[in-house]
Write a protein that holds these residues in place. Structure first.
Motif, PDB file in Angstrom:
ATOM      1  N   GLY A  43      93.957  70.133  24.714  1.00 42.49           N
ATOM      2  CA  GLY A  43      95.564  69.922  24.911  1.00 42.49           C
ATOM      3  C   GLY A  43      95.814  68.292  24.230  1.00 42.49           C
ATOM      4  N   VAL A  44      97.020  68.221  23.791  1.00 43.15           N
ATOM      5  CA  VAL A  44      97.729  67.049  23.113  1.00 43.15           C
ATOM      6  C   VAL A  44      98.899  66.663  23.784  1.00 43.15           C
ATOM      7  CG1 VAL A  44      98.416  66.098  20.744  1.00 43.15           C
ATOM      8  CG2 VAL A  44      96.541  67.813  20.892  1.00 43.15           C
ATOM      9  N   GLU A  45      98.980  65.857  24.641  1.00 38.30           N
ATOM     10  CA  GLU A  45     100.090  65.393  25.243  1.00 38.30           C
ATOM     11  C   GLU A  45     100.847  64.254  24.595  1.00 38.30           C
ATOM     12  OE1 GLU A  45      98.404  64.479  29.025  1.00 38.30           O
ATOM     13  OE2 GLU A  45      98.312  66.787  29.526  1.00 38.30           O
ATOM     14  N   ASN A  46     100.507  63.694  23.451  1.00 39.39           N
ATOM     15  CA  ASN A  46     101.001  62.203  23.133  1.00 39.39           C
ATOM     16  C   ASN A  46     101.428  62.432  21.302  1.00 39.39           C
ATOM     17  OD1 ASN A  46      98.456  62.346  21.791  1.00 39.39           O
ATOM     18  ND2 ASN A  46      97.761  60.503  22.490  1.00 39.39           N
ATOM     19  N   TYR A  47     101.974  63.747  21.009  1.00 37.80           N
ATOM     20  CA  TYR A  47     102.067  64.138  19.649  1.00 37.80           C
ATOM     21  C   TYR A  47     103.726  64.232  19.939  1.00 37.80           C
ATOM     22  CZ  TYR A  47     102.399  65.255  14.936  1.00 37.80           C
ATOM     23  OH  TYR A  47     102.549  65.536  13.355  1.00 37.80           O
ATOM     24  N   ILE A  48     104.490  63.390  19.235  1.00 38.51           N
ATOM     25  CA  ILE A  48     105.946  63.481  19.486  1.00 38.51           C
ATOM     26  C   ILE A  48     106.574  64.640  19.241  1.00 38.51           C
ATOM     27  CG2 ILE A  48     106.577  62.450  17.266  1.00 38.51           C
ATOM     28  CD1 ILE A  48     108.112  61.251  20.774  1.00 38.51           C
ATOM     29  N   GLY A  49     107.435  65.190  20.222  1.00 44.34           N
ATOM     30  CA  GLY A  49     107.995  66.599  19.888  1.00 44.34           C
ATOM     31  C   GLY A  49     107.579  67.530  20.688  1.00 44.34           C
ATOM     32  N   PHE A  50     106.482  67.517  21.356  1.00 45.31           N
ATOM     33  CA  PHE A  50     105.678  68.295  21.979  1.00 45.31           C
ATOM     34  C   PHE A  50     105.177  67.503  23.449  1.00 45.31           C
ATOM     35  CE2 PHE A  50     105.022  69.663  17.771  1.00 45.31           C
ATOM     36  CZ  PHE A  50     105.418  70.986  17.759  1.00 45.31           C
ATOM     37  N   TYR A  52     103.290  69.025  25.674  1.00 45.78           N
ATOM     38  CA  TYR A  52     101.925  69.463  25.530  1.00 45.78           C
ATOM     39  C   TYR A  52     101.603  70.526  24.522  1.00 45.78           C
ATOM     40  CZ  TYR A  52      97.521  71.601  27.061  1.00 45.78           C
ATOM     41  OH  TYR A  52      96.525  72.038  27.297  1.00 45.78           O
ATOM     42  N   ILE A  53     100.790  70.490  23.783  1.00 43.44           N
ATOM     43  CA  ILE A  53     100.482  71.387  22.843  1.00 43.44           C
ATOM     44  C   ILE A  53      98.894  71.363  22.833  1.00 43.44           C
ATOM     45  CG2 ILE A  53     100.802  70.074  20.750  1.00 43.44           C
ATOM     46  CD1 ILE A  53     101.823  72.465  19.476  1.00 43.44           C
ATOM     47  N   THR A  54      98.387  72.817  22.735  1.00 44.35           N
ATOM     48  CA  THR A  54      96.776  72.676  22.283  1.00 44.35           C
ATOM     49  C   THR A  54      96.449  72.206  20.838  1.00 44.35           C
ATOM     50  OG1 THR A  54      96.718  74.847  21.772  1.00 44.35           O
ATOM     51  CG2 THR A  54      96.414  74.527  24.068  1.00 44.35           C
ATOM     52  N   GLY A  55      95.398  71.951  20.727  1.00 47.53           N
ATOM     53  CA  GLY A  55      94.981  71.485  19.226  1.00 47.53           C
ATOM     54  C   GLY A  55      95.105  72.769  18.332  1.00 47.53           C
ATOM     55  N   PRO A  56      94.452  73.805  18.600  1.00 45.03           N
ATOM     56  CA  PRO A  56      94.634  75.038  17.796  1.00 45.03           C
ATOM     57  C   PRO A  56      96.203  75.335  17.480  1.00 45.03           C
ATOM     58  CG  PRO A  56      92.787  75.488  19.200  1.00 45.03           C
ATOM     59  CD  PRO A  56      93.544  74.194  19.736  1.00 45.03           C
ATOM     60  N   SER A 151      86.385  61.165  25.046  1.00 36.92           N
ATOM     61  CA  SER A 151      85.801  62.528  24.604  1.00 36.92           C
ATOM     62  C   SER A 151      85.082  63.161  25.586  1.00 36.92           C
ATOM     63  CB  SER A 151      85.244  62.441  23.301  1.00 36.92           C
ATOM     64  OG  SER A 151      84.084  61.382  23.374  1.00 36.92           O
ATOM     65  N   ALA A 152      84.171  62.438  26.448  1.00 35.72           N
ATOM     66  CA  ALA A 152      83.381  62.764  27.309  1.00 35.72           C
ATOM     67  C   ALA A 152      84.217  63.157  28.619  1.00 35.72           C
ATOM     68  CB  ALA A 152      82.305  61.825  27.569  1.00 35.72           C
ATOM     69  N   LEU A 153      85.009  62.486  28.997  1.00 38.76           N
ATOM     70  CA  LEU A 153      85.713  62.912  30.248  1.00 38.76           C
ATOM     71  C   LEU A 153      86.605  64.091  29.940  1.00 38.76           C
ATOM     72  CD1 LEU A 153      85.443  61.524  33.094  1.00 38.76           C
ATOM     73  CD2 LEU A 153      84.547  60.323  31.101  1.00 38.76           C
ATOM     74  N   THR A 154      87.287  64.211  28.708  1.00 34.57           N
ATOM     75  CA  THR A 154      88.140  65.406  28.142  1.00 34.57           C
ATOM     76  C   THR A 154      87.257  66.634  28.365  1.00 34.57           C
ATOM     77  OG1 THR A 154      89.477  63.983  27.200  1.00 34.57           O
ATOM     78  CG2 THR A 154      89.726  66.367  26.788  1.00 34.57           C
ATOM     79  N   ALA A 155      85.923  66.761  27.851  1.00 37.97           N
ATOM     80  CA  ALA A 155      84.894  67.533  27.757  1.00 37.97           C
ATOM     81  C   ALA A 155      84.719  68.070  29.284  1.00 37.97           C
ATOM     82  CB  ALA A 155      83.685  67.290  26.982  1.00 37.97           C
ATOM     83  N   ALA A 156      84.491  67.150  30.102  1.00 34.74           N
ATOM     84  CA  ALA A 156      84.116  67.239  31.542  1.00 34.74           C
ATOM     85  C   ALA A 156      85.335  68.015  32.133  1.00 34.74           C
ATOM     86  CB  ALA A 156      83.710  65.888  32.476  1.00 34.74           C
ATOM     87  N   LYS A 279      92.854  55.797  16.145  1.00 33.81           N
ATOM     88  CA  LYS A 279      92.517  57.172  15.789  1.00 33.81           C
ATOM     89  C   LYS A 279      93.216  58.016  16.488  1.00 33.81           C
ATOM     90  CE  LYS A 279      89.467  54.471  13.399  1.00 33.81           C
ATOM     91  NZ  LYS A 279      90.024  54.338  11.899  1.00 33.81           N
ATOM     92  N   GLN A 280      94.335  58.522  16.203  1.00 32.91           N
ATOM     93  CA  GLN A 280      95.268  59.571  16.832  1.00 32.91           C
ATOM     94  C   GLN A 280      95.685  60.250  15.842  1.00 32.91           C
ATOM     95  OE1 GLN A 280      95.941  59.161  20.290  1.00 32.91           O
ATOM     96  NE2 GLN A 280      94.366  57.826  20.317  1.00 32.91           N
ATOM     97  N   ILE A 281      96.002  61.639  16.299  1.00 33.42           N
ATOM     98  CA  ILE A 281      96.577  62.838  15.380  1.00 33.42           C
ATOM     99  C   ILE A 281      97.902  62.215  14.732  1.00 33.42           C
ATOM    100  CG2 ILE A 281      97.665  65.033  15.185  1.00 33.42           C
ATOM    101  CD1 ILE A 281      95.636  65.938  17.678  1.00 33.42           C
ATOM    102  N   ILE A 282      98.730  61.756  15.558  1.00 33.61           N
ATOM    103  CA  ILE A 282      99.923  61.043  14.826  1.00 33.61           C
ATOM    104  C   ILE A 282      99.795  60.167  13.933  1.00 33.61           C
ATOM    105  CG2 ILE A 282     100.662  59.544  16.667  1.00 33.61           C
ATOM    106  CD1 ILE A 282     103.549  60.863  16.658  1.00 33.61           C
ATOM    107  N   VAL A 283      98.825  59.172  14.230  1.00 34.93           N
ATOM    108  CA  VAL A 283      98.666  58.298  13.167  1.00 34.93           C
ATOM    109  C   VAL A 283      98.080  58.443  11.954  1.00 34.93           C
ATOM    110  CG1 VAL A 283      97.172  55.873  13.017  1.00 34.93           C
ATOM    111  CG2 VAL A 283      98.323  56.284  15.136  1.00 34.93           C
TER     112      VAL A 283
END
Length: 302
Positions: A43-50, A52-56, A151-156, A279-283
């Motif tokens: 789940g991506v919650e910090n990409y502007i314009g969305f 919430y959106i999943t990575g895929p 990453s670990a806690l997101t996986a959890a 290290k972020q998708i939007i960056v």
């Protein structure tokens, strides 16, 4: 001879491809995995314009955008980048060579390994580096997550909704963002194991357990029966193929200036593989745009 070869198919590489194509540069996009780490994000919650959106889903939108332009694409592992006679040669594991006047390295990062006994032998047989990809395979099972960061806690968080029991093993106290910690800390099927190192991963054909050692003075070992081990201890930059050509920092990242230029004229770097601090998708997407524009300016001056 291409104007530009872009190495990497994550958000930086895909954005660079769009910007390069809009500048009418003959562009080749080459990489081992389409989408990079973005494809793993649940789940991506910090990409502007969305909100919430999943990575895929986000990757699908990136891909649809790239398809609007005449960008060639080759899915292959790049093993070497060199500069010869004023141009760049990108070589793949399959023996292919692609020549270009400029290059953008946007190869991202790869999961960091524990280097514990049993890890490599059992990778794909219970050992995983991608909860988004593999969590559904462990429905109703006991699993361990190694790591204490985001990453670990997101996986959890992904796993507590699927697995029977989730053990989170970390050397020190959790360092994940509070918003992620809040999502998992009270889960009834999560056991927090702080102050333990992973000694080995047990199993022959499949994972059967994980052996831990306490980091206190007693150094006691304990074996926990699990059917899956998710290793989430960070990533390392994918820069092995540029060693000897581009200058790297102490983390192994490609050193870049604010315009994404590297130590070699005509070579640019963008996204997680570069020395930018966040290290972020939007960056990464923004840096990919900058790198493509920088490559365009470079080619204009040649």
């Amino acid at each position: 001879m291409y104007d530009l070869v872009i190495i990497g198919m994550g958000p930086a590489g895909l954005t660079a491809a769009v910007y390069a194509a809009r500048k009418k540069l003959s562009t080749l996009l080459v990489g081992k995995q389409y989408g990079g780490q973005m494809a793993w994000a649940s789940g991506v919650e910090n990409y502007i314009g969305f909100q919430y959106i999943t990575g895929p889903e986000l990757l699908s939108k990136f891909e649809d955008h790239v398809k609007q332009y005449p960008v060639e694409r080759v899915e292959a592992e790049v093993v070497k980048l060199t500069r010869e006679n004023g141009h760049f040669i990108t070589r793949t594991a399959g023996g292919e060579e692609f020549h270009s006047r400029a290059v953008i390295v946007a190869s991202g990062k790869a999961p960091r390994r524990l280097n514990a006994p049993g890890e490599r032998e059992l990778t794909g047989r219970g050992v995983s580096y991608c909860a988004v990809c593999d969590a559904p395979l462990f429905a109703g099972m006991d699993v361990a997550v190694v790591g204490g960061g985001n990453s670990a806690l997101t996986a959890a968080y992904d796993l507590i909704k699927i697995a029977k029991q989730v053990y989170v093993v970390s050397l020190a106290e959790w360092t994940a963002d509070p918003i992620i910690v809040d999502k998992v800390k009270d889960a009834p099927n999560l056991t927090k194991l702080v102050g333990y190192e992973t000694v080995r991963i047990e199993g022959n054909e499949r994972v059967t357990g994980i052996t831990l050692r306490s980091l206190d003075g007693r150094k006691e070992e304990k074996k926990i029966p699990v059917q899956g081990v998710f290793i989430e201890i960070g990533t390392v930059p994918s820069t092995h193929f540029v060693e000897g050509l581009l200058e790297l920092n102490e983390k192994g990242e490609i050193k870049v200036d604010c315009d994404c230029s590297t130590s070699v004229p005509g070579a640019f770097a963008a996204g997680d593989v570069s020395s930018i601090p966040e290290k972020q998708i939007i960056v990464a997407a923004g840096e990919g745009a900058k790198a493509a524009l920088g490559a365009y300016r470079y080619l204009l001056n040649q």
